[in-house]
Design a protein around this motif. Structure first.
Motif, PDB file in Angstrom:
ATOM      1  N   GLY A   1      12.578   9.264  -0.319  1.00 38.35           N
ATOM      2  CA  GLY A   1      11.633  10.320  -0.637  1.00 38.35           C
ATOM      3  C   GLY A   1      11.833  11.072  -1.931  1.00 38.35           C
ATOM      4  N   VAL A   2      12.876  10.756  -2.712  1.00 40.76           N
ATOM      5  CA  VAL A   2      13.147  11.541  -3.920  1.00 40.76           C
ATOM      6  C   VAL A   2      13.090  10.689  -5.186  1.00 40.76           C
ATOM      7  N   THR A   3      13.872   9.619  -5.198  1.00 40.66           N
ATOM      8  CA  THR A   3      13.984   8.854  -6.444  1.00 40.66           C
ATOM      9  C   THR A   3      12.660   8.236  -6.867  1.00 40.66           C
ATOM     10  N   ARG A   4      11.758   8.057  -5.932  1.00 41.49           N
ATOM     11  CA  ARG A   4      10.428   7.521  -6.265  1.00 41.49           C
ATOM     12  C   ARG A   4       9.722   8.369  -7.319  1.00 41.49           C
ATOM     13  N   ASN A   5      10.083   9.644  -7.412  1.00 43.51           N
ATOM     14  CA  ASN A   5       9.412  10.544  -8.353  1.00 43.51           C
ATOM     15  C   ASN A   5       9.911  10.428  -9.781  1.00 43.51           C
TER      16      ASN A   5
ATOM     17  N   GLU B   1       0.790  -1.231   0.000  1.00 45.17           N
ATOM     18  CA  GLU B   1       0.000   0.000   0.000  1.00 45.17           C
ATOM     19  C   GLU B   1       0.822   1.282   0.000  1.00 45.17           C
ATOM     20  N   ASN B   2       2.045   1.244   0.535  1.00 40.19           N
ATOM     21  CA  ASN B   2       2.851   2.458   0.628  1.00 40.19           C
ATOM     22  C   ASN B   2       3.777   2.577  -0.576  1.00 40.19           C
ATOM     23  N   ASP B   3       3.665   3.675  -1.293  1.00 42.39           N
ATOM     24  CA  ASP B   3       4.417   3.847  -2.532  1.00 42.39           C
ATOM     25  C   ASP B   3       5.919   3.898  -2.319  1.00 42.39           C
ATOM     26  N   ARG B   4       6.362   4.277  -1.116  1.00 44.68           N
ATOM     27  CA  ARG B   4       7.805   4.312  -0.854  1.00 44.68           C
ATOM     28  C   ARG B   4       8.313   2.937  -0.420  1.00 44.68           C
ATOM     29  N   LEU B   5       7.591   2.297   0.495  1.00 45.38           N
ATOM     30  CA  LEU B   5       8.055   1.011   1.005  1.00 45.38           C
ATOM     31  C   LEU B   5       8.062  -0.061  -0.084  1.00 45.38           C
TER      32      LEU B   5
ATOM     33  N   VAL C   1       2.385   4.887 -12.144  1.00 45.59           N
ATOM     34  CA  VAL C   1       1.267   3.967 -11.938  1.00 45.59           C
ATOM     35  C   VAL C   1      -0.025   4.775 -11.852  1.00 45.59           C
ATOM     36  N   ILE C   2      -0.904   4.575 -12.804  1.00 44.38           N
ATOM     37  CA  ILE C   2      -2.169   5.298 -12.808  1.00 44.38           C
ATOM     38  C   ILE C   2      -2.933   4.999 -11.518  1.00 44.38           C
ATOM     39  N   GLY C   3      -3.411   6.042 -10.890  1.00 46.49           N
ATOM     40  CA  GLY C   3      -4.118   5.905  -9.616  1.00 46.49           C
ATOM     41  C   GLY C   3      -3.352   6.529  -8.465  1.00 46.49           C
ATOM     42  N   SER C   4      -2.016   6.575  -8.572  1.00 50.49           N
ATOM     43  CA  SER C   4      -1.212   7.181  -7.509  1.00 50.49           C
ATOM     44  C   SER C   4      -0.984   8.661  -7.804  1.00 50.49           C
ATOM     45  N   PRO C   5      -1.351   9.547  -6.860  1.00 50.82           N
ATOM     46  CA  PRO C   5      -1.109  10.984  -7.068  1.00 50.82           C
ATOM     47  C   PRO C   5       0.226  11.448  -6.515  1.00 50.82           C
ATOM     48  N   TRP C   6       1.125  10.494  -6.171  1.00 45.96           N
ATOM     49  CA  TRP C   6       2.339  10.878  -5.460  1.00 45.96           C
ATOM     50  C   TRP C   6       3.622  10.610  -6.227  1.00 45.96           C
ATOM     51  N   ASN C   7       3.771   9.479  -6.903  1.00 49.90           N
ATOM     52  CA  ASN C   7       5.073   9.081  -7.445  1.00 49.90           C
ATOM     53  C   ASN C   7       5.112   9.127  -8.963  1.00 49.90           C
ATOM     54  N   ASN C   8       6.109   9.819  -9.500  1.00 50.45           N
ATOM     55  CA  ASN C   8       6.280   9.987 -10.946  1.00 50.45           C
ATOM     56  C   ASN C   8       4.972  10.354 -11.632  1.00 50.45           C
TER      57      ASN C   8
ATOM     58  N   LYS D   1      -7.216  13.497  -7.533  1.00 57.95           N
ATOM     59  CA  LYS D   1      -7.797  12.598  -8.526  1.00 57.95           C
ATOM     60  C   LYS D   1      -7.234  12.895  -9.916  1.00 57.95           C
ATOM     61  N   LYS D   2      -7.120  14.168 -10.242  1.00 59.33           N
ATOM     62  CA  LYS D   2      -6.553  14.544 -11.547  1.00 59.33           C
ATOM     63  C   LYS D   2      -5.108  14.082 -11.677  1.00 59.33           C
ATOM     64  N   LEU D   3      -4.341  14.260 -10.594  1.00 58.14           N
ATOM     65  CA  LEU D   3      -2.959  13.791 -10.636  1.00 58.14           C
ATOM     66  C   LEU D   3      -2.912  12.276 -10.799  1.00 58.14           C
ATOM     67  N   GLY D   4      -3.724  11.574 -10.011  1.00 61.58           N
ATOM     68  CA  GLY D   4      -3.732  10.119 -10.061  1.00 61.58           C
ATOM     69  C   GLY D   4      -4.110   9.585 -11.436  1.00 61.58           C
ATOM     70  N   GLU D   5      -5.038  10.255 -12.096  1.00 63.09           N
ATOM     71  CA  GLU D   5      -5.474   9.831 -13.428  1.00 63.09           C
ATOM     72  C   GLU D   5      -4.601  10.406 -14.532  1.00 63.09           C
ATOM     73  N   ARG D   6      -3.621  11.249 -14.165  1.00 62.63           N
ATOM     74  CA  ARG D   6      -2.727  11.926 -15.108  1.00 62.63           C
ATOM     75  C   ARG D   6      -3.519  12.830 -16.048  1.00 62.63           C
ATOM     76  N   ASN D   7      -4.628  13.338 -15.542  1.00 66.94           N
ATOM     77  CA  ASN D   7      -5.508  14.206 -16.323  1.00 66.94           C
ATOM     78  C   ASN D   7      -5.202  15.669 -15.999  1.00 66.94           C
ATOM     79  N   TYR D   8      -3.997  16.107 -16.316  1.00 64.85           N
ATOM     80  CA  TYR D   8      -3.560  17.452 -15.975  1.00 64.85           C
ATOM     81  C   TYR D   8      -2.419  17.848 -16.912  1.00 64.85           C
ATOM     82  N   ASP D   9      -2.096  19.149 -16.933  1.00 61.38           N
ATOM     83  CA  ASP D   9      -0.930  19.643 -17.659  1.00 61.38           C
ATOM     84  C   ASP D   9       0.207  19.966 -16.682  1.00 61.38           C
ATOM     85  N   LEU D  10      -0.099  20.879 -15.748  1.00 65.48           N
ATOM     86  CA  LEU D  10       0.855  21.339 -14.751  1.00 65.48           C
ATOM     87  C   LEU D  10       0.170  21.299 -13.393  1.00 65.48           C
TER      88      LEU D  10
END
Length: 516
Positions: free
Chosen positions: A419-423, A119-123, A430-437, A396-405
């Protein structure tokens, strides 16, 4: 296998985390301003900083960290690692209880790892490097790694591996577990009442450890959705504690100068909040590196520091915060240069398309930042408009990648592998995650460098690899970097031992007391 001691828990360490001898006073209620209101208080269910501030009083982790980012005991009383770094053995405290009265054991740590390694995007970045996690006795747990993970101890921070009760969370869907409606932790406080939009009331857990702590009887998180309201509440005494992240910058120094008020910048060493702009690098015309470079050159980082954040920031130099290990100050910082930005726009594939800047209503400073960015980019020939959302809609927009900036700030957790390289790993898109890359960046060479840097044991080798990675990230303008945020904490002088670790307001508050 012979184990080499990693840490010896000494009297000096214990005293470093205790309140002054014979000074603590039991009783009283502490009121803390909070915004945005977290969606829930179960550890690990929300990435919002406000959620961590609340849940860290209810739940605990194996370790916490001092101001120098050295690990300290929490639910783990001591630990050792093998000479080859592949086996970590943690001895656990033996007098911890869950809020429902059941004893805390090693089985809870094993169950928590099973949940959060998924469940945790970093772990989950290191999950494939962990061979097994096992309870070797009722109060001892062993992590066996497939390969050495230099940042492993940092992976056990509260934000990545909070400990949840095995008797409520073994099996099933974590996010849909009925237990989420009634948070049960081992922390110093439990939820007594939550009045949505108003306050969250935590009460003292009388069976916490040996019963001597916490010192507070009650803890209130007062939901105040605007900076002016926070300032008024603090000045009038309706709240005792407020973070500068919830205030207008110009109010911070004024409130800090009031009689009976103290402030500190400590408590952000582990989190190192780093503000930047997600750029959807897979979406034309933002897939053009020249346009992304223009976005960076077109922003005056000193103006952002001085006006947007009222001096409570440091101009950043790329993806690594200067407070994070292996930061390289030599990378291109994109000093403000309007003419260079204009030239890059002209040379890019941009043809006047409307770009949308997504924001969330999380404070007036962020509204000012968006307004400044739109105006600054207009000066270099870009057509950008603000797309305002509520917090949920924005994520939600970030998670769905439905954004520009999209403006955001994320915590860096001390070590870049956490906390950094994950981005920037391509596999983290991964579609659905609003946090990593969320920027959808893909570069095989960068993936290779980061994988090596995250795994190599020698600090010098790690530094060299991360330096190469930082150069690629900067040159490719993967993000738009805006500020290294500084959030002083303001509090009444009667409130003692409030900020004692690198977790700041996201620590347990077991040692906080009020002088009468």
């Amino acid at each position: 296998m012979k184990l080499g001691s990693l840490v010896a828990i000494t009297v000096a360490v214990v005293l470093a985390f205790a309140a002054p001898l014979a000074a603590q006073e039991r009783g009283g209620a502490l009121k803390v301003a909070l915004f945005p209101e977290p969606p829930m208080a179960v550890a690990g269910l929300s990435g919002l900083g406000s959620a961590s501030i609340v849940s860290s009083k209810i739940y605990e982790a194996l370790v916490k960290f001092d101001f120098e980012l050295r690990p300290q005991p929490w639910l783990a009383s001591s630990w050792e690692k093998s000479d080859d770094g592949l086996i970590w053995t943690f001895d656990l405290v033996e007098n911890a209880k869950w809020h429902d009265g059941k004893p805390f054991t090693a089985a809870d740590v094993v169950a928590s790892y099973q949940v959060f390694s998924v469940e945790n995007d970093r772990l989950k970045l290191v999950a494939d490097k962990v061979k097994k996690v096992e309870a070797t006795s009722e109060h001892q747990v062993r992590f066996t790694l497939k390969e050495s993970i230099p940042s492993f101890i940092y992976m056990l921070n509260y934000g990545s591996l909070p400990i949840i009760p095995a008797h409520l969370y073994t099996g099933g869907n974590f996010r849909e577990n009925p237990a989420n409606s009634t948070p049960i932790g081992t922390g110093a406080f439990y939820i007594k009442e939550w009045k949505k939009g108003s306050f969250i009331h935590l009460a003292r857990f009388n069976e916490y450890r040996d019963g001597t702590k916490p010192y507070l009887d009650d803890l209130y998180f007062v939901i105040i959705p605007d900076a002016q309201g926070c300032a008024v509440a603090f000045e009038e005494g309706s709240v005792d504690v407020v973070s500068a992240s919830n205030l207008e910058g110009f109010d911070v120094s004024r409130l800090a100068s009031l009689d009976g008020v103290k402030s500190t910048t400590k408590g952000w060493e582990m989190l190192a909040p780093h503000a930047f702009l997600w750029i959807n690098t897979q979406k034309a015309p933002l897939d053009d590196v020249k346009l992304r470079q223009a976005l960076n050159y077109g922003l005056d980082k000193n103006f952002i520091r001085d006006v947007v954040f009222a001096g409570l920031a440091t101009p950043p130099r790329g993806a690594f915060d200067s407070r994070t290990l292996f930061f390289d100050p030599s990378v291109n910082a994109y000093e403000f240069d309007v003419e260079k930005a204009k030239a890059l726009v002209a040379a890019s594939t941009y043809k006047g398309e409307l770009l949308k800047l997504s924001t969330a209503p999380v404070g007036s400073a962020w509204a000012r930042l968006a307004e400044y960015e739109v105006q600054a980019w207009k000066e270099i020939g870009l057509n950008v408009e603000i797309d305002t959302n509520d917090v949920g809609g924005y994520l939600k927009k970030l998670g769905e990648r439905n954004y520009d900036l999209g403006n955001i700030y994320l915590y860096q957790y001390g070590d870049p592998a956490v906390g950094v390289t994950r981005n920037f790993y391509s596999r983290n898109d991964v579609i659905g995650s609003p946090w990593n890359n969320v920027g959808r960046y893909s570069n095989p060479r960068l993936d290779e460098l980061l994988a090596k840097a995250d795994a190599v044991g020698d600090a010098g080798d790690r530094a060299a690899l991360y330096a190469q990675a930082q150069k690629i990230i900067a040159d490719d303008a993967v993000q738009g970097w805006t500020a290294e945020l500084q959030f002083p904490t303001l509090y009444r002088a009667k409130v003692r031992d409030l900020i004692t670790t690198a977790l700041g307001l996201s620590d347990s508050f077991e040692n906080v007391w009020i002088e009468k």
